[in-house]
Design a protein around this motif. Structure first.
Motif, mmCIF file in Angstrom:
data_model
loop_
_atom_site.group_PDB
_atom_site.id
_atom_site.type_symbol
_atom_site.label_atom_id
_atom_site.label_comp_id
_atom_site.label_asym_id
_atom_site.label_seq_id
_atom_site.Cartn_x
_atom_site.Cartn_y
_atom_site.Cartn_z
ATOM 1 N N ALA A 29 15.559 -6.911 34.250
ATOM 2 C CA ALA A 29 14.702 -8.050 34.587
ATOM 3 C C ALA A 29 13.576 -7.613 35.523
ATOM 4 O O ALA A 29 12.537 -8.262 35.603
ATOM 5 C CB ALA A 29 15.518 -9.167 35.229
ATOM 6 N N ALA A 30 13.783 -6.508 36.240
ATOM 7 C CA ALA A 30 12.709 -5.984 37.108
ATOM 8 C C ALA A 30 11.684 -5.261 36.247
ATOM 9 O O ALA A 30 10.481 -5.502 36.344
ATOM 10 C CB ALA A 30 13.278 -5.049 38.167
ATOM 11 N N THR A 31 12.165 -4.360 35.406
ATOM 12 C CA THR A 31 11.303 -3.741 34.396
ATOM 13 C C THR A 31 12.187 -3.086 33.345
ATOM 14 O O THR A 31 13.284 -2.620 33.652
ATOM 15 C CB THR A 31 10.311 -2.726 35.022
ATOM 16 O OG1 THR A 31 9.254 -2.480 34.078
ATOM 17 C CG2 THR A 31 10.954 -1.402 35.392
ATOM 18 N N ALA A 91 -3.803 -7.380 34.169
ATOM 19 C CA ALA A 91 -2.943 -6.367 34.798
ATOM 20 C C ALA A 91 -1.481 -6.820 34.842
ATOM 21 O O ALA A 91 -0.631 -6.102 35.351
ATOM 22 C CB ALA A 91 -3.444 -6.070 36.196
ATOM 23 N N GLY A 92 -1.190 -8.010 34.331
ATOM 24 C CA GLY A 92 0.199 -8.476 34.317
ATOM 25 C C GLY A 92 0.279 -9.964 34.637
ATOM 26 O O GLY A 92 -0.735 -10.641 34.847
ATOM 27 N N THR A 93 1.503 -10.462 34.693
ATOM 28 C CA THR A 93 1.739 -11.894 34.904
ATOM 29 C C THR A 93 1.065 -12.400 36.181
ATOM 30 O O THR A 93 0.403 -13.441 36.179
ATOM 31 C CB THR A 93 3.266 -12.159 34.983
ATOM 32 O OG1 THR A 93 3.841 -11.727 33.755
ATOM 33 C CG2 THR A 93 3.576 -13.607 35.210
ATOM 34 N N GLY A 199 5.951 -16.609 31.205
ATOM 35 C CA GLY A 199 6.875 -16.003 30.241
ATOM 36 C C GLY A 199 7.355 -14.612 30.638
ATOM 37 O O GLY A 199 7.886 -13.883 29.796
ATOM 38 N N ALA A 200 7.179 -14.260 31.934
ATOM 39 C CA ALA A 200 7.528 -12.894 32.361
ATOM 40 C C ALA A 200 8.972 -12.537 32.009
ATOM 41 O O ALA A 200 9.253 -11.427 31.572
ATOM 42 C CB ALA A 200 7.301 -12.732 33.857
ATOM 43 N N GLN A 201 9.901 -13.480 32.192
ATOM 44 C CA GLN A 201 11.313 -13.168 31.962
ATOM 45 C C GLN A 201 11.784 -13.546 30.565
ATOM 46 O O GLN A 201 12.806 -13.045 30.108
ATOM 47 C CB GLN A 201 12.200 -13.887 32.993
ATOM 48 C CG GLN A 201 12.096 -13.317 34.380
ATOM 49 C CD GLN A 201 12.603 -11.870 34.479
ATOM 50 O OE1 GLN A 201 13.438 -11.425 33.710
ATOM 51 N NE2 GLN A 201 12.064 -11.127 35.438
ATOM 52 N N HIS A 223 5.403 -4.684 30.887
ATOM 53 C CA HIS A 223 6.492 -3.819 31.353
ATOM 54 C C HIS A 223 7.880 -4.435 31.187
ATOM 55 O O HIS A 223 8.881 -3.734 31.260
ATOM 56 C CB HIS A 223 6.256 -3.366 32.798
ATOM 57 C CG HIS A 223 6.426 -4.426 33.840
ATOM 58 N ND1 HIS A 223 7.603 -4.623 34.502
ATOM 59 C CD2 HIS A 223 5.566 -5.338 34.336
ATOM 60 C CE1 HIS A 223 7.444 -5.609 35.379
ATOM 61 N NE2 HIS A 223 6.214 -6.067 35.290
ATOM 62 N N LYS A 224 7.936 -5.753 30.955
ATOM 63 C CA LYS A 224 9.246 -6.381 30.704
ATOM 64 C C LYS A 224 9.631 -6.208 29.235
ATOM 65 O O LYS A 224 10.753 -6.464 28.844
ATOM 66 C CB LYS A 224 9.194 -7.886 31.005
ATOM 67 C CG LYS A 224 8.591 -8.266 32.344
ATOM 68 C CD LYS A 224 9.576 -8.202 33.467
ATOM 69 C CE LYS A 224 9.014 -8.855 34.717
ATOM 70 N NZ LYS A 224 9.705 -8.455 35.925
ATOM 71 N N LEU A 225 8.660 -5.836 28.430
ATOM 72 C CA LEU A 225 8.807 -5.796 26.965
ATOM 73 C C LEU A 225 8.770 -4.373 26.431
ATOM 74 O O LEU A 225 8.187 -4.135 25.373
ATOM 75 C CB LEU A 225 7.606 -6.527 26.354
ATOM 76 C CG LEU A 225 7.688 -7.989 26.022
ATOM 77 C CD1 LEU A 225 6.293 -8.566 25.846
ATOM 78 C CD2 LEU A 225 8.488 -8.224 24.759
ATOM 79 N N VAL A 376 23.253 -9.955 44.105
ATOM 80 C CA VAL A 376 23.178 -8.755 43.280
ATOM 81 C C VAL A 376 22.812 -9.272 41.893
ATOM 82 O O VAL A 376 23.400 -10.253 41.432
ATOM 83 C CB VAL A 376 24.550 -8.046 43.195
ATOM 84 C CG1 VAL A 376 24.440 -6.763 42.376
ATOM 85 C CG2 VAL A 376 25.106 -7.771 44.589
ATOM 86 N N ARG A 377 21.841 -8.640 41.262
ATOM 87 C CA ARG A 377 21.444 -9.118 39.925
ATOM 88 C C ARG A 377 21.600 -7.991 38.901
ATOM 89 O O ARG A 377 20.942 -6.960 39.003
ATOM 90 C CB ARG A 377 19.989 -9.598 39.937
ATOM 91 C CG ARG A 377 19.548 -10.229 38.618
ATOM 92 C CD ARG A 377 18.066 -10.548 38.605
ATOM 93 N NE ARG A 377 17.253 -9.345 38.636
ATOM 94 C CZ ARG A 377 15.931 -9.316 38.681
ATOM 95 N NH1 ARG A 377 15.251 -10.455 38.724
ATOM 96 N NH2 ARG A 377 15.269 -8.182 38.705
ATOM 97 N N ALA A 378 22.496 -8.216 37.957
ATOM 98 C CA ALA A 378 22.635 -7.276 36.839
ATOM 99 C C ALA A 378 21.960 -7.927 35.633
ATOM 100 O O ALA A 378 22.269 -9.070 35.283
ATOM 101 C CB ALA A 378 24.109 -7.024 36.539
HETATM 102 N N1 C6P Z 1 9.853 -10.272 38.318
HETATM 103 C C1 C6P Z 1 11.937 -9.230 38.973
HETATM 104 O O1 C6P Z 1 12.605 -8.290 39.382
HETATM 105 P P1 C6P Z 1 4.510 -8.940 37.450
HETATM 106 O O2 C6P Z 1 5.048 -8.276 38.669
HETATM 107 O O3 C6P Z 1 3.129 -9.482 37.682
HETATM 108 O O4 C6P Z 1 4.638 -8.127 36.205
HETATM 109 O O5 C6P Z 1 5.476 -10.210 37.174
HETATM 110 C C2 C6P Z 1 5.673 -11.163 38.175
HETATM 111 C C3 C6P Z 1 6.729 -12.134 37.756
HETATM 112 C C4 C6P Z 1 6.353 -13.449 37.485
HETATM 113 N N2 C6P Z 1 7.238 -14.362 37.062
HETATM 114 C C5 C6P Z 1 8.531 -14.055 36.870
HETATM 115 C C6 C6P Z 1 9.474 -15.091 36.363
HETATM 116 C C7 C6P Z 1 8.981 -12.740 37.142
HETATM 117 O O6 C6P Z 1 10.260 -12.446 36.961
HETATM 118 C C8 C6P Z 1 8.054 -11.769 37.607
HETATM 119 C C9 C6P Z 1 8.513 -10.377 37.941
HETATM 120 C C10 C6P Z 1 10.487 -9.000 38.603
HETATM 121 O O7 C6P Z 1 12.414 -10.349 38.819
HETATM 122 C C11 C6P Z 1 9.781 -8.186 39.641
HETATM 123 S S1 C6P Z 1 9.556 -9.051 41.159
#
Ligand code: C6P
Length: 404
Positions: A29-31, A91-93, A199-201, A223-225, A376-378
């Protein structure tokens, strides 16, 4: 069906060791990790067509431009946007959300209302708070219950003619809850409010159809995909993107510049000032192809099995409590073990080669709701195995015995 042996062979890092133990990567979920095809796409770009895009008449520049725009079309098809220029490459979400939040400054007035949910990531809270500070608009919050589900009857009560914007994550990063975004969008539209879905997650698990959802904005990170870091999308409906002012000024986002006046380029370039992460965008396209080849239905079915297995296994540990118990969730388990700080668990199991995230997960209001410092997150991906969950279980039992 996921052919797990074949899939794992695509990811070189999954063969590595950490602290002398085989890596068990459960921090998806982090990457996410990157398959060889995505790594190759980056290397190929720099070894064969590296040049700037949209600027040169020379062959390399044209090839790079074509590969970059091809990736945009893949993303358009994946998210099912009507037009390719409705996909802004960012550059990302976080960047995508800030483009919208900053752009709305001139559209809001004092006492207009913005709604977010109680389970947002900080990047879907702070930009709206900053927007409220600039405009005098008021931030309202949809509360949640102990299971980590939004109270939709409370959402109904918050909605009114004052509501201008609603911002909700599709899936909570801290709890894994899948939110009822179709209902959230439809109800917001009934009062004339615009909706941004984070939609990051959800993007690694669910293939969204932005037209069917009728979302005004949808944001995600590559990076999540299985794609590279530092790249993402802002999908916006054409009419919204035309109305929003540009976020940054610079090269590429202009039509005409004089010292008296500048006019802006058409979509999508209006929002893409400066030289972008060209290799990253091209590799994002490769990652989307890779994920679609595996198939999002296959991914969801397999990850659901992993989630069910891990939930049962972990709950067998005395004193372990899971936060986020909605029936509708992705493969994320946030938990604590009685009287042990999450950081201590994370540190000990890291020594055993297991990577999880500990802390507030950039969602402090969620931790405040449960009155805990963190969890703790798995988080499991389609390349994880049932054996890795057994290793997690064994490591947690060991950590518990050491710390209690
Ligand atoms: N969450 C996590 O470990 P970025 O960093 O811009 O790619 O995404 C930000 C972001 C926005 N919304 C949600 C729901 C997210 O989960 C994240 C990124 C990671 O949960 C890193 S903090």
């Amino acid at each position: 069906m996921i052919d797990i042996k074949k899939v794992r062979a695509d990811f070189p890092i999954l063969n590595s060791t950490v602290n002398g133990k085989p890596l068990v990567y459960l921090d998806n979920a982090a990457t996410s990790q990157k398959p060889q095809v995505v790594i190759d796409a980056i290397v190929n770009y720099y070894t064969t067509i590296n040049s700037n895009i949209h600027r040169g008449v020379h062959t390399l520049s044209q090839k790079a431009t074509e590969a970059y725009e091809q990736a945009r079309i893949k993303l358009q098809q994946h998210f099912n946007a009507k037009k390719s220029f409705e996909i802004i490459l960012t550059a990302g979400t976080t960047h995508s959300i800030n483009i919208v939040a900053t752009g709305f400054t001139s559209f809001l007035k004092k006492n207009d209302e913005i709604i977010v949910s109680a389970m947002e990531h900080h990047s879907n809270i702070v930009p709206w708070q900053m927007l409220c500070e600039r405009t005098g608009a008021i931030l309202k919050v949809i509360p949640m219950n102990n299971e980590g589900e939004l109270l939709m009857n409370e959402y109904d009560k918050l909605l009114s003619h004052k509501t201008k914007l609603v911002f909700v994550n599709h899936v909570s990063n801290a709890l894994g809850t899948i939110n009822p975004i179709q209902e959230i969008i439809d109800k917001a539209h009934n009062v004339g409010a615009a909706v941004l879905i984070d939609g990051a997650q959800s993007c690694p698990h669910i293939k969204p159809d932005v037209q069917k959802l009728d979302a005004d904005f949808y944001v995600a990170s590559a990076h999540k995909l299985c794609g590279p870091t530092g790249v993402g999308i802002l999908y916006g409906k054409e009419e919204w993107l035309n109305k929003l002012p540009p976020y940054q000024g610079g090269g590429e986002m202009i039509k005409q510049v004089t010292f008296e006046k500048t006019t802006y380029a058409d979509l999508p370039h209006k929002f893409e000032a400066g030289t972008p992460n060209i290799a990253g965008v091209i590799a994002f396209g490769t990652a989307i192809d890779y994920m679609n080849k595996i198939g999002f239905d296959n991914i969801a079915a397999y990850e659901n099995e992993l989630l069910a297995y891990a939930t049962k296994k972990l709950l067998a540990i005395d004193g372990l409590k899971i936060y986020g118990t909605s029936k509708n969730k992705t493969s994320v388990i946030s938990f604590n073990i009685e009287n042990i700080h999450p950081y201590d668990i994370g540190t000990i199991i890291d020594k055993l080669g297991i990577a999880v995230r500990t802390g507030h997960h950039c969602a402090q209001p969620v931790m405040d709701f449960y009155k805990i410092p963190g969890t703790v997150r798995a988080s499991f991906s389609f390349y994880n195995t049932f054996e890795e969950i057994d290793l997690l279980y064994n490591a947690l039992v060991k950590a518990k015995n050491m710390l209690c």
